[in-house]
Write an enzyme that holds these catalytic residues in place. Sequence first.
Site, PDB file in Angstrom:
ATOM      1  N   SER A  37       0.849  -1.289   0.089  1.00  0.00           N
ATOM      2  CA  SER A  37       0.099  -0.171  -0.026  1.00  0.00           C
ATOM      3  C   SER A  37       0.942   1.307   0.083  1.00  0.00           C
ATOM      4  O   SER A  37       1.926   1.039   0.554  1.00  0.00           O
ATOM      5  CB  SER A  37      -0.883  -0.042   1.286  1.00  0.00           C
ATOM      6  OG  SER A  37      -1.599   1.415   1.711  1.00  0.00           O
ATOM      7  N   TYR A  95      -2.546  -1.359  10.522  1.00  0.00           N
ATOM      8  CA  TYR A  95      -2.673  -1.625   9.082  1.00  0.00           C
ATOM      9  C   TYR A  95      -1.121  -0.903   8.398  1.00  0.00           C
ATOM     10  O   TYR A  95      -0.432  -1.530   7.751  1.00  0.00           O
ATOM     11  CB  TYR A  95      -3.756  -0.738   8.591  1.00  0.00           C
ATOM     12  CG  TYR A  95      -3.782  -1.049   7.013  1.00  0.00           C
ATOM     13  CD1 TYR A  95      -4.293  -2.129   6.367  1.00  0.00           C
ATOM     14  CD2 TYR A  95      -3.645   0.084   5.980  1.00  0.00           C
ATOM     15  CE1 TYR A  95      -4.553  -2.090   4.849  1.00  0.00           C
ATOM     16  CE2 TYR A  95      -3.605   0.037   4.654  1.00  0.00           C
ATOM     17  CZ  TYR A  95      -4.034  -0.886   4.055  1.00  0.00           C
ATOM     18  OH  TYR A  95      -4.165  -1.124   2.672  1.00  0.00           O
TER      19      TYR A  95
HETATM   20  C1  BGC Z   1      -6.288   1.506   1.816  1.00  0.00           C
HETATM   21  C2  BGC Z   1      -7.416   2.346   1.581  1.00  0.00           C
HETATM   22  C3  BGC Z   1      -6.974   3.821   1.309  1.00  0.00           C
HETATM   23  C4  BGC Z   1      -5.879   3.933   0.468  1.00  0.00           C
HETATM   24  C5  BGC Z   1      -5.469   5.285   0.277  1.00  0.00           C
HETATM   25  C6  BGC Z   1      -5.018   1.759   0.925  1.00  0.00           C
HETATM   26  O1  BGC Z   1      -4.101   1.057   1.237  1.00  0.00           O
HETATM   27  O2  BGC Z   1      -6.747   0.319   1.962  1.00  0.00           O
HETATM   28  O3  BGC Z   1      -8.374   2.367   2.422  1.00  0.00           O
HETATM   29  O4  BGC Z   1      -8.089   4.553   0.744  1.00  0.00           O
HETATM   30  O5  BGC Z   1      -4.860   3.160   0.928  1.00  0.00           O
HETATM   31  O6  BGC Z   1      -5.228   6.042   1.393  1.00  0.00           O
END
Ligand code: BGC
Length: 265
Positions: free
Chosen positions: A153, A166
């Site tokens: 991410s 997360y």
């Molecule tokens: C998350 C999303 C978020 C995006 C941008 C991703 O890793 O799962 O919830 O909108 O990042 O911030």
Amino acid sequence: MKLEGKVALVTGSSQGIGQAIAVRLAAEGANIVIDYRSHPEGAEETLAKVQAAGGKCHMAECPNSQGYVLKADLGVVSDVRRMIDESIAHFGKLDILVNNAGIERHAPFWEVTEADYDAVMNVNLKGVFFATQEMVKHLIETKRTGKIINISSVHEELPFPNFTAYCASKGGMKMLARNLAVELGPLGITINNVAPGAIETPINTKLLNDPEKLGALLKNIPLSRLGQPQDVASLVAFLASSDADYITGSTFFVDGGLLWNYQEQ
Ligand code: BGC
């Protein structure tokens, strides 16, 4: 057809980014193991799409891609090992592992429960660690090279208030890839991270239904739109192919420019 004859396992491929990756790798000729935890109907939908995508290739030297569906909880290590072993048992080998399954929980730091912390870290990091380990053991045993692609991410770099577990899991994924690039390089095994920004998938359902939040987010994205699962899948197809043989230990952002967008108002 870049992936003819290859076998790829895509975790969490009953929906969203995982489903798009499964379909795209099938379109490149790979046989696909589709994994799900709680959406069997989504997994069946992926299977149908995988078969249709593979079926686009009609030449005799280009057999249709096959799909195989299995269920596993990425948060439980015994299940993770069974998932890899079952994939190998079904197709006879595994060449590509896409660690896609991931979850997030929203809460201010001071309200995060141990159960939520464990759920996020177990699926997003522990499951990835042990799936990769089981895959690597298989490659060592069969004396073959392979490719591991983690769906990370932008939040392996970028803070995301109210999602600290997360972010910690994705930060951990960043160092996992760097460390394993060094340790697995001599075995010919590559590992890379693909780091999506805001993609239109079920993980973002709440955001998609909140016009105010969505509008604010879009202002932060230089390309002025959310990403589509296919935007991520095309990069994964490249990294899974021999075109990417010399690439390991890197993170590739698919975020419309979100990560580096800071502007003074
Ligand atoms: C998350 C999303 C978020 C995006 C941008 C991703 O890793 O799962 O919830 O909108 O990042 O911030």
